[in-house]
Design a protein around this motif. Structure first.
Motif, PDB file in Angstrom:
ATOM      1  N   CYS A 108      39.280  49.823  37.365  1.00  0.00           N
ATOM      2  CA  CYS A 108      40.713  49.878  37.101  1.00  0.00           C
ATOM      3  C   CYS A 108      41.142  51.316  36.802  1.00  0.00           C
ATOM      4  CB  CYS A 108      41.072  48.959  35.940  1.00  0.00           C
ATOM      5  SG  CYS A 108      40.656  47.218  36.247  1.00  0.00           S
ATOM      6  N   SER A 109      42.293  51.688  37.321  1.00  0.00           N
ATOM      7  CA  SER A 109      42.727  53.086  37.248  1.00  0.00           C
ATOM      8  C   SER A 109      43.109  53.524  35.844  1.00  0.00           C
ATOM      9  CB  SER A 109      43.911  53.310  38.195  1.00  0.00           C
ATOM     10  OG  SER A 109      45.019  52.511  37.815  1.00  0.00           O
ATOM     11  N   TYR A 110      43.363  52.568  34.936  1.00  0.00           N
ATOM     12  CA  TYR A 110      43.830  52.905  33.590  1.00  0.00           C
ATOM     13  C   TYR A 110      42.733  52.783  32.548  1.00  0.00           C
ATOM     14  CZ  TYR A 110      43.933  47.825  33.561  1.00  0.00           C
ATOM     15  OH  TYR A 110      43.580  46.503  33.689  1.00  0.00           O
ATOM     16  N   CYS A 111      41.524  52.332  32.928  1.00  0.00           N
ATOM     17  CA  CYS A 111      40.524  51.908  31.946  1.00  0.00           C
ATOM     18  C   CYS A 111      39.464  52.983  31.721  1.00  0.00           C
ATOM     19  CB  CYS A 111      39.858  50.605  32.413  1.00  0.00           C
ATOM     20  SG  CYS A 111      38.665  49.942  31.240  1.00  0.00           S
ATOM     21  N   ILE A 112      39.257  53.314  30.454  1.00  0.00           N
ATOM     22  CA  ILE A 112      38.249  54.305  30.099  1.00  0.00           C
ATOM     23  C   ILE A 112      36.906  53.661  29.777  1.00  0.00           C
ATOM     24  CG2 ILE A 112      38.701  54.361  27.601  1.00  0.00           C
ATOM     25  CD1 ILE A 112      38.530  57.426  27.778  1.00  0.00           C
ATOM     26  N   THR A 113      36.906  52.342  29.574  1.00  0.00           N
ATOM     27  CA  THR A 113      35.685  51.636  29.188  1.00  0.00           C
ATOM     28  C   THR A 113      34.568  51.823  30.204  1.00  0.00           C
ATOM     29  OG1 THR A 113      36.978  49.975  28.008  1.00  0.00           O
ATOM     30  CG2 THR A 113      34.731  49.371  28.605  1.00  0.00           C
ATOM     31  N   LYS A 114      34.928  51.880  31.490  1.00  0.00           N
ATOM     32  CA  LYS A 114      33.901  51.958  32.535  1.00  0.00           C
ATOM     33  C   LYS A 114      33.046  53.209  32.379  1.00  0.00           C
ATOM     34  CE  LYS A 114      37.330  54.133  35.525  1.00  0.00           C
ATOM     35  NZ  LYS A 114      38.295  53.920  36.603  1.00  0.00           N
ATOM     36  N   PHE A 115      33.614  54.275  31.780  1.00  0.00           N
ATOM     37  CA  PHE A 115      32.831  55.493  31.595  1.00  0.00           C
ATOM     38  C   PHE A 115      31.705  55.276  30.582  1.00  0.00           C
ATOM     39  CE2 PHE A 115      37.142  57.613  32.465  1.00  0.00           C
ATOM     40  CZ  PHE A 115      36.907  57.616  33.836  1.00  0.00           C
ATOM     41  N   ALA A 116      31.913  54.343  29.667  1.00  0.00           N
ATOM     42  CA  ALA A 116      30.913  54.091  28.632  1.00  0.00           C
ATOM     43  C   ALA A 116      29.897  53.030  29.041  1.00  0.00           C
ATOM     44  CB  ALA A 116      31.597  53.656  27.339  1.00  0.00           C
ATOM     45  N   ASP A 155      48.015  49.466  42.471  1.00  0.00           N
ATOM     46  CA  ASP A 155      47.967  50.780  41.828  1.00  0.00           C
ATOM     47  C   ASP A 155      47.026  50.774  40.619  1.00  0.00           C
ATOM     48  OD1 ASP A 155      49.778  51.770  43.663  1.00  0.00           O
ATOM     49  OD2 ASP A 155      51.522  51.365  42.396  1.00  0.00           O
ATOM     50  N   MET A 156      46.935  49.639  39.953  1.00  0.00           N
ATOM     51  CA  MET A 156      45.987  49.497  38.843  1.00  0.00           C
ATOM     52  C   MET A 156      44.535  49.375  39.325  1.00  0.00           C
ATOM     53  SD  MET A 156      47.873  46.733  36.360  1.00  0.00           S
ATOM     54  CE  MET A 156      49.231  47.163  35.283  1.00  0.00           C
ATOM     55  N   ARG A 157      44.374  49.139  40.612  1.00  0.00           N
ATOM     56  CA  ARG A 157      43.062  48.871  41.235  1.00  0.00           C
ATOM     57  C   ARG A 157      42.422  47.614  40.648  1.00  0.00           C
ATOM     58  NH1 ARG A 157      41.822  54.681  41.168  1.00  0.00           N
ATOM     59  NH2 ARG A 157      40.211  54.310  39.614  1.00  0.00           N
ATOM     60  N   ARG A 158      43.256  46.629  40.383  1.00  0.00           N
ATOM     61  CA  ARG A 158      42.739  45.333  39.969  1.00  0.00           C
ATOM     62  C   ARG A 158      42.141  44.626  41.187  1.00  0.00           C
ATOM     63  NH1 ARG A 158      41.550  44.071  35.141  1.00  0.00           N
ATOM     64  NH2 ARG A 158      42.529  42.027  35.047  1.00  0.00           N
ATOM     65  N   GLN A 159      41.157  43.786  40.961  1.00  0.00           N
ATOM     66  CA  GLN A 159      40.454  43.133  42.068  1.00  0.00           C
ATOM     67  C   GLN A 159      41.075  41.798  42.461  1.00  0.00           C
ATOM     68  OE1 GLN A 159      36.409  43.065  40.538  1.00  0.00           O
ATOM     69  NE2 GLN A 159      35.904  44.912  41.670  1.00  0.00           N
ATOM     70  N   HIS A 160      42.247  41.500  41.950  1.00  0.00           N
ATOM     71  CA  HIS A 160      42.911  40.254  42.303  1.00  0.00           C
ATOM     72  C   HIS A 160      44.369  40.548  42.650  1.00  0.00           C
ATOM     73  CE1 HIS A 160      44.198  40.793  38.113  1.00  0.00           C
ATOM     74  NE2 HIS A 160      45.260  40.094  38.441  1.00  0.00           N
ATOM     75  N   ARG A 161      45.009  39.564  43.238  1.00  0.00           N
ATOM     76  CA  ARG A 161      46.440  39.590  43.435  1.00  0.00           C
ATOM     77  C   ARG A 161      47.014  38.335  42.781  1.00  0.00           C
ATOM     78  NH1 ARG A 161      44.983  43.867  43.870  1.00  0.00           N
ATOM     79  NH2 ARG A 161      45.180  45.347  45.598  1.00  0.00           N
ATOM     80  N   VAL A 162      48.327  38.263  42.664  1.00  0.00           N
ATOM     81  CA  VAL A 162      48.966  37.191  41.915  1.00  0.00           C
ATOM     82  C   VAL A 162      48.548  35.820  42.446  1.00  0.00           C
ATOM     83  CG1 VAL A 162      51.177  36.137  41.338  1.00  0.00           C
ATOM     84  CG2 VAL A 162      50.920  38.623  41.240  1.00  0.00           C
TER      85      VAL A 162
END
Length: 414
Positions: free
Chosen positions: A135-143, A250-257
């Motif tokens: 996800c483009s907004y998430c910092i957790t993936k770095f950890a 834009d969020m790079r979420r892996q789903h759509r509505v």
């Protein structure tokens, strides 16, 4: 991961709520810092006992607004007189919603050495570390990196140990529980839940956050597992984040509505009494008025029983941090509009329970001589005068729902 600063005012009950908030934040990998100027988010737990206190709370909120990049106001004044904070750039939230709001829509963070822990009668079981999202907004993936799933048998043995140690509720946690086993080439979550429910003993199991993109491929099988196992709380936390496919991209979420709606429809078909918990990020940099309206429409249509609303804030090093953000006023207005709708939806869900009888598990002490219980769908039921009714933490009790508040009910043993 986020850093937080918390200030608590008022009675022992308020201090207890702050301890619970901090416990959940630590479990999710966030950590406390000294001083609001060092924190990603400041939390103000308010009191409203007298007029002078109210003035002090408002003044402190205004000070914290200038000292931190993100402010959350909770506690008694926030709940009883939330409109008093309209002039402050802050999220006004119920105690229970604070931990999720701190995450900025990110996945929870499990530390590398995370092991099961027993907190009262609640056993916390991290089943994996990492996720499959970017996800483009998430910092957790770095950890945390990509998902790393221990074998099913290993997690089952950990769950069995928690039950033998006295756990009456097992909370299955992870960055994204829906992708458990994906790294090993097989989706193992339904099997894991089945195996844990086969453990001897009288206990309940709550599944933690599962992104819609992760569980969509197994949602039919997963819904069947829920329908077949009484030990499973009929509860899923699937954060949709936006009702706009453009924003989700834009969020790079892996789903759509559409995928999210298919998951909800499947659980609606399989379960009569269940709780959908979801999250929305308000004010993502590319969210225009039409996108926001789509989120409002999705919330009104799906009507989740638990809704976490977060105003977007930039996390350093993420791609979204480089996007031109929306103004604070826009985010505040959209957050308020969605929160108003949220309260209507939650109130309606809990009003519909009045007069019904549910089996509930007593999980923790409440305010004064009350206890907090969870029914089959993980909805919170408060029972007052618990000592007179011989109720203790860990008891199972049939309760008739007598009255309701916006996000919980009151019940009496029958």
């Amino acid at each position: 991961m986020a850093t937080y600063h918390i200030e608590t005012y008022g009675c022992t009950s308020n201090r207890g709520e702050s301890r619970q908030i901090e416990r959940k934040l630590r479990d999710a990998g966030h950590y406390r810092v000294d001083g609001p100027e060092k924190a990603d988010v400041a939390i103000l737990n308010t009191c409203t006992v007298v007029e002078k206190t109210e003035r002090n709370m408002l003044r402190r909120a205004e000070e914290l607004e200038d000292e931190t990049s993100d402010l959350i106001v909770t506690g008694c004044m926030a709940l009883a007189q939330g409109e008093e904070f309209d002039g402050v750039d802050a999220q006004v939230l119920h105690w229970e919603d604070v931990p999720t709001a701190v995450t900025n829509g990110e996945c929870p963070t499990t530390t590398p050495d995370a092991e099961p822990i027993l907190d009262g009668v609640v056993g916390i079981l991290p089943i994996a570390r990492g996720c499959m999202s970017n996800c483009s907004y998430c910092i957790t993936k770095f950890a945390t990196g990509r998902v790393d799933s221990p074998p099913v048998e290993e997690n089952v043995e950990k769950a069995r140990a928690l039950v033998h140690a006295g756990a009456k509720e097992i909370r299955i946690t992870g960055q994204d529980t829906g992708v458990y086993g994906w790294d090993k080439g097989d989706r193992k979550l339904p099997e894991l839940l089945d195996r844990i429910c086969d453990i001897e003993g009288d206990f309940r199991v709550r599944l933690g956050m599962a992104n819609p993109g992760g569980i969509h491929g197994i949602h039919d099988e997963l819904a069947d597992v829920f329908a077949e196992n009484e030990k499973l709380y009929n509860f899923i936390h699937a954060p949709v984040q936006s009702g706009s496919d453009d924003v989700l991209e834009d969020m790079r979420r892996q789903h759509r509505v559409e995928k999210f709606e298919e998951i909800v429809d499947t659980f609606d078909d399989r379960l009569d009494h269940w709780t959908l918990s979801t999250d929305f990020i308000v004010g993502f940099p590319t969210e225009d008025p039409e996108d926001h309206e789509k989120s409002m429409e999705l919330l009104a249509d799906v009507r989740p029983e638990k809704i976490n609303i977060t105003r977007f804030s930039k996390r350093p090093g993420t791609d979204a941090a480089d996007m031109k953000g929306l103004g604070g006023t826009i985010k505040k207005e959209r957050s308020k509009e969605m929160t108003d709708l949220k309260m209507d939806v939650c109130r309606e869900a809990h009003e519909s329970m009045v007069g019904e009888t549910h089996e509930a598990l007593v999980v923790e002490d409440g305010t004064g001589d009350s206890v907090k219980c969870r029914d089959e769908a993980y909805r919170q039921v408060i029972v007052t005068n618990a000592s007179e009714k011989d109720l203790e933490i860990g008891d199972f009790v049939e309760v008739e729902i007598t009255t309701n508040e916006n996000v919980y009910c009151f019940g009496e043993p029958v």
